[in-house]
Design a protein around this motif. Structure first.
Motif, mmCIF file in Angstrom:
data_model
loop_
_atom_site.group_PDB
_atom_site.id
_atom_site.type_symbol
_atom_site.label_atom_id
_atom_site.label_comp_id
_atom_site.label_asym_id
_atom_site.label_seq_id
_atom_site.Cartn_x
_atom_site.Cartn_y
_atom_site.Cartn_z
ATOM 1 N N ASP A 150 97.879 -30.550 8.614
ATOM 2 C CA ASP A 150 98.037 -31.853 9.274
ATOM 3 C C ASP A 150 98.748 -32.845 8.359
ATOM 4 O O ASP A 150 99.632 -33.588 8.801
ATOM 5 C CB ASP A 150 96.685 -32.414 9.700
ATOM 6 N N LEU A 151 98.351 -32.875 7.085
ATOM 7 C CA LEU A 151 99.017 -33.770 6.136
ATOM 8 C C LEU A 151 100.482 -33.409 5.970
ATOM 9 O O LEU A 151 101.361 -34.285 5.964
ATOM 10 C CB LEU A 151 98.318 -33.718 4.779
ATOM 11 N N ALA A 152 100.762 -32.124 5.820
ATOM 12 C CA ALA A 152 102.147 -31.678 5.655
ATOM 13 C C ALA A 152 102.970 -32.004 6.899
ATOM 14 O O ALA A 152 104.105 -32.490 6.793
ATOM 15 C CB ALA A 152 102.185 -30.179 5.361
ATOM 16 N N GLU A 153 102.403 -31.764 8.073
ATOM 17 C CA GLU A 153 103.127 -32.053 9.310
ATOM 18 C C GLU A 153 103.422 -33.545 9.439
ATOM 19 O O GLU A 153 104.561 -33.938 9.766
ATOM 20 C CB GLU A 153 102.327 -31.584 10.527
ATOM 21 N N SER A 154 102.434 -34.382 9.152
ATOM 22 C CA SER A 154 102.645 -35.835 9.231
ATOM 23 C C SER A 154 103.745 -36.271 8.274
ATOM 24 O O SER A 154 104.608 -37.081 8.621
ATOM 25 C CB SER A 154 101.358 -36.590 8.904
ATOM 26 N N PHE A 155 103.702 -35.745 7.059
ATOM 27 C CA PHE A 155 104.727 -36.085 6.075
ATOM 28 C C PHE A 155 106.110 -35.649 6.549
ATOM 29 O O PHE A 155 107.073 -36.423 6.514
ATOM 30 C CB PHE A 155 104.400 -35.445 4.724
ATOM 31 N N LEU A 156 106.216 -34.407 6.993
ATOM 32 C CA LEU A 156 107.519 -33.895 7.431
ATOM 33 C C LEU A 156 108.052 -34.654 8.642
ATOM 34 O O LEU A 156 109.250 -34.937 8.736
ATOM 35 C CB LEU A 156 107.436 -32.397 7.724
ATOM 36 N N ARG A 157 107.155 -35.010 9.557
ATOM 37 C CA ARG A 157 107.588 -35.789 10.726
ATOM 38 C C ARG A 157 108.094 -37.163 10.305
ATOM 39 O O ARG A 157 109.090 -37.652 10.837
ATOM 40 C CB ARG A 157 106.467 -35.910 11.744
ATOM 41 N N SER A 158 107.398 -37.800 9.350
ATOM 42 C CA SER A 158 107.831 -39.130 8.910
ATOM 43 C C SER A 158 109.169 -39.052 8.189
ATOM 44 O O SER A 158 110.032 -39.906 8.370
ATOM 45 C CB SER A 158 106.770 -39.787 8.022
ATOM 46 N N VAL A 159 109.363 -38.026 7.380
ATOM 47 C CA VAL A 159 110.638 -37.858 6.673
ATOM 48 C C VAL A 159 111.747 -37.569 7.680
ATOM 49 O O VAL A 159 112.834 -38.140 7.599
ATOM 50 C CB VAL A 159 110.530 -36.723 5.628
ATOM 51 N N THR A 160 111.483 -36.702 8.619
ATOM 52 C CA THR A 160 112.476 -36.338 9.623
ATOM 53 C C THR A 160 112.833 -37.539 10.495
ATOM 54 O O THR A 160 113.999 -37.776 10.789
ATOM 55 C CB THR A 160 111.965 -35.178 10.502
ATOM 56 N N ALA A 161 111.821 -38.317 10.873
ATOM 57 C CA ALA A 161 112.068 -39.496 11.703
ATOM 58 C C ALA A 161 112.927 -40.497 10.944
ATOM 59 O O ALA A 161 113.863 -41.078 11.514
ATOM 60 C CB ALA A 161 110.754 -40.131 12.116
ATOM 61 N N GLY A 162 112.664 -40.689 9.673
ATOM 62 C CA GLY A 162 113.455 -41.601 8.855
ATOM 63 C C GLY A 162 114.886 -41.121 8.704
ATOM 64 O O GLY A 162 115.835 -41.888 8.762
ATOM 65 N N ARG A 163 115.048 -39.844 8.531
ATOM 66 C CA ARG A 163 116.394 -39.263 8.373
ATOM 67 C C ARG A 163 117.159 -39.346 9.682
ATOM 68 O O ARG A 163 118.336 -39.653 9.716
ATOM 69 C CB ARG A 163 116.264 -37.809 7.923
ATOM 70 N N THR A 164 116.464 -39.097 10.789
ATOM 71 C CA THR A 164 117.113 -39.130 12.099
ATOM 72 C C THR A 164 117.573 -40.550 12.425
ATOM 73 O O THR A 164 118.668 -40.761 12.932
ATOM 74 C CB THR A 164 116.140 -38.624 13.190
#
Length: 105
Positions: A85-99
């Motif tokens: 869950d922590l990894a997914e939240s982090f990756l989603r936040s990074v991906t959202a910022g990059r997008t």
């Protein structure tokens, strides 16, 4: 680990804090939980129970008196879900910022 991550300028995922908070939320366990000095034996038993008796890692975790670990080191399903869950939240936040920063082609 958190201080080193900050020093190095890398992200820190608070798995330890999440696990500690979870453990503190549980009712106090009976003194049957495995003491640290017996973790080595627990690892050997876990290996035998899994490979020869077909027990699941969560069954082994419960038999050792652990809420988040299998044998004192390895995460059981509940703890692994916390990490995921922590990894997914982090990756989603990074991906959202990059997008948001990069227009689509």
């Amino acid at each position: 680990v958190k201080a080193v991550a900050k020093e190095e300028g890398v992200e820190y995922l608070p798995l330890r804090e999440r696990m500690c908070a979870y453990l503190e939320s549980l009712p106090r366990r009976h003194p049957g939980a495995l003491p640290f000095r017996k973790f080595g034996g627990a690892q050997l038993r876990a290996n035998r129970q899994m490979n020869y008796l077909g027990k699941s890692l969560d069954e082994i975790s419960a038999s050792n008196g652990f809420a988040l670990l299998v044998d004192g080191i390895h995460l059981n399903t509940h703890a692994a879900s916390m990490a995921a869950d922590l990894a997914e939240s982090f990756l989603r936040s990074v991906t959202a910022g990059r997008t948001a920063a990069q227009p689509s082609l």
